[in-house]
Design a protein around this motif. Sequence first.
Motif, short mmCIF file in Angstrom:
data_model
loop_
_atom_site.label_atom_id
_atom_site.label_comp_id
_atom_site.label_asym_id
_atom_site.label_seq_id
_atom_site.Cartn_x
_atom_site.Cartn_y
_atom_site.Cartn_z
N LEU A 82 0.94 -1.14 -0.02
CA LEU A 82 -0.05 0.08 -0.06
C LEU A 82 0.84 1.37 -0.02
O LEU A 82 0.60 2.13 -0.84
CB LEU A 82 -0.93 -0.08 1.19
N SER A 92 2.68 1.43 -3.37
CA SER A 92 1.75 1.85 -4.55
C SER A 92 1.45 3.21 -4.54
O SER A 92 1.35 3.99 -5.24
CB SER A 92 0.76 0.97 -4.64
N THR A 93 1.17 3.85 -3.17
CA THR A 93 0.52 5.21 -3.11
C THR A 93 1.85 6.10 -3.42
O THR A 93 1.65 7.02 -4.14
CB THR A 93 -0.04 5.40 -1.67
N ILE A 139 1.78 8.79 -6.66
CA ILE A 139 1.95 10.13 -6.39
C ILE A 139 3.08 10.51 -7.23
O ILE A 139 3.09 11.81 -8.08
CB ILE A 139 2.23 10.33 -5.01
#
Length: 118
Positions: free
Chosen positions: A90, A93-94, A98
């Motif tokens: 998580l 991937s975040t 961005i």
Amino acid sequence: MVGALAIILLFQLAGEVISRAGHLPLPGPVLGMVGLVVALSVSTRLRELIRPTAQGVLQNLSLLFVPAGVGVVAHMPTLASHGVALGVALVVSTLLAIVVGAVTFTWVARLVGSRADD
């Protein structure tokens, strides 16, 4: 209210049919939503018909997340055993999303000739 919900669902159905018939990579509900936005921007009558129902759905949107919460609780042992890997996935991937978004924005800004002070 039923008529407005039927219209919303018909747009979703139309998007699904277009997506599947055209073997498009976009999900049908996304195409339906795009079609609904276009129709709402063109037709004032349709906008006024759907507005009260849409506001009612938006006011109770949190209720739609209850099944997801129940699913998380039901799979708690799986989450406990793979929690660290899921957390890393998580976060990575975040951050990646961005960075890719920022790079894409910068690239498009340069492509269209936008300046920093605009």
